[in-house]
Design a protein around this motif. Sequence first.
Motif, PDB file in Angstrom:
ATOM      1  N   ALA A  51      64.464  12.349 -75.339  1.00  0.00           N
ATOM      2  CA  ALA A  51      63.012  12.815 -74.479  1.00  0.00           C
ATOM      3  C   ALA A  51      62.597  14.332 -75.140  1.00  0.00           C
ATOM      4  CB  ALA A  51      63.175  13.172 -73.264  1.00  0.00           C
ATOM      5  N   ALA A  52      63.524  15.260 -75.382  1.00  0.00           N
ATOM      6  CA  ALA A  52      63.499  16.340 -76.007  1.00  0.00           C
ATOM      7  C   ALA A  52      62.379  16.263 -77.210  1.00  0.00           C
ATOM      8  CB  ALA A  52      64.610  17.439 -76.332  1.00  0.00           C
ATOM      9  N   PHE A  53      63.133  15.422 -78.440  1.00  0.00           N
ATOM     10  CA  PHE A  53      62.618  14.994 -79.477  1.00  0.00           C
ATOM     11  C   PHE A  53      61.360  14.597 -79.442  1.00  0.00           C
ATOM     12  CE2 PHE A  53      61.805  11.934 -82.784  1.00  0.00           C
ATOM     13  CZ  PHE A  53      61.752  12.637 -83.885  1.00  0.00           C
ATOM     14  N   ASP A  61      56.684  14.981 -71.167  1.00  0.00           N
ATOM     15  CA  ASP A  61      57.706  15.691 -70.597  1.00  0.00           C
ATOM     16  C   ASP A  61      58.737  14.230 -70.369  1.00  0.00           C
ATOM     17  OD1 ASP A  61      57.133  18.323 -70.316  1.00  0.00           O
ATOM     18  OD2 ASP A  61      55.659  17.792 -68.733  1.00  0.00           O
ATOM     19  N   ALA A  62      58.351  13.202 -70.127  1.00  0.00           N
ATOM     20  CA  ALA A  62      59.190  12.067 -69.786  1.00  0.00           C
ATOM     21  C   ALA A  62      58.915  10.914 -70.577  1.00  0.00           C
ATOM     22  CB  ALA A  62      59.199  11.623 -68.298  1.00  0.00           C
ATOM     23  N   LEU A  63      60.227  10.374 -71.006  1.00  0.00           N
ATOM     24  CA  LEU A  63      59.993   9.170 -71.893  1.00  0.00           C
ATOM     25  C   LEU A  63      59.354   8.056 -71.363  1.00  0.00           C
ATOM     26  CD1 LEU A  63      63.710   8.748 -73.075  1.00  0.00           C
ATOM     27  CD2 LEU A  63      61.862   9.409 -74.520  1.00  0.00           C
ATOM     28  N   ALA A  64      59.491   7.920 -69.995  1.00  0.00           N
ATOM     29  CA  ALA A  64      58.513   6.602 -69.314  1.00  0.00           C
ATOM     30  C   ALA A  64      57.143   6.810 -69.307  1.00  0.00           C
ATOM     31  CB  ALA A  64      58.786   6.837 -67.715  1.00  0.00           C
ATOM     32  N   VAL A  87      56.313   8.879 -82.035  1.00  0.00           N
ATOM     33  CA  VAL A  87      57.654   8.960 -81.753  1.00  0.00           C
ATOM     34  C   VAL A  87      58.325   7.913 -82.573  1.00  0.00           C
ATOM     35  CG1 VAL A  87      59.556   8.896 -80.147  1.00  0.00           C
ATOM     36  CG2 VAL A  87      57.386   9.859 -79.489  1.00  0.00           C
ATOM     37  N   ILE A  88      58.142   6.403 -82.512  1.00  0.00           N
ATOM     38  CA  ILE A  88      58.917   5.630 -83.123  1.00  0.00           C
ATOM     39  C   ILE A  88      58.937   5.740 -84.816  1.00  0.00           C
ATOM     40  CG2 ILE A  88      58.863   3.283 -83.908  1.00  0.00           C
ATOM     41  CD1 ILE A  88      57.880   2.410 -81.040  1.00  0.00           C
TER      42      ILE A  88
END
Length: 234
Positions: free
Chosen positions: A107-109, A122-125, A135-136
């Motif tokens: 999540a930080a990344f 902030d959240a992956l969700a 991100v991918i």
Amino acid sequence: MKAQRKPVSARHSLYAKISIAQKQLGLDEDIFRGLLESRYGVRSRKQMSDAQLVDLVGHFEAQGFRPKPRSGNPKGAGRREHGKMRALWLSLYHLGVVHDPSDAALAAFAKRVTGGKQSGVDALAWIAGEDAFAVIEALKDWASRDGGVNWEPYASTNGPFHNERCRVIEAQWRKLHALGAVRIDDRGALDRWACRALGIASHSSITHFDAAQLDTLIRQFGEMIRRRMPEERS
């Protein structure tokens, strides 16, 4: 002493928008590369400047492309995209590139990729659409750059096919060879070692293994890599 983490380029967000635009506008790879060549004189996004990437997004928007808005609702996020992110993060862990396999570290990344401390998600969700693509792609680029993963498709008589798990295993095998853990005598050495490790009697290519078998092999190779990595790691 730990090396400083490399900053994530804003180019990933532009790459993600371009990927979405390709799908929305129905551009196959040949047409897309032809457009790049005629408009910018290149055949790959990675050969383009930041200004050219911005221009290309503007061109696609003029053709009707509409970027997907960021989702502030966890229910709107795609489970498949989140699974892909976690799988890539764990692959980086099993390649010895990252040393914290937790969702919190991922999540930080992801927050850095999606805008950083001030504006990142902030959240992956909550990550969806163009942010998920960014991100991918950032994870895959990192695995390629620091983990040595070759994401190219395999050739076969039925046409090219992708198997990303096998590509990760091949990169792990090369790293284990560099660490002195295995010997690469010929092209079949990895297949033979994998069959023995999984208790498979007959010789078979790893590309014929199922996902569960490949995941088991990735974990085994990851343990071997981490045991042999030096104490001070980047």
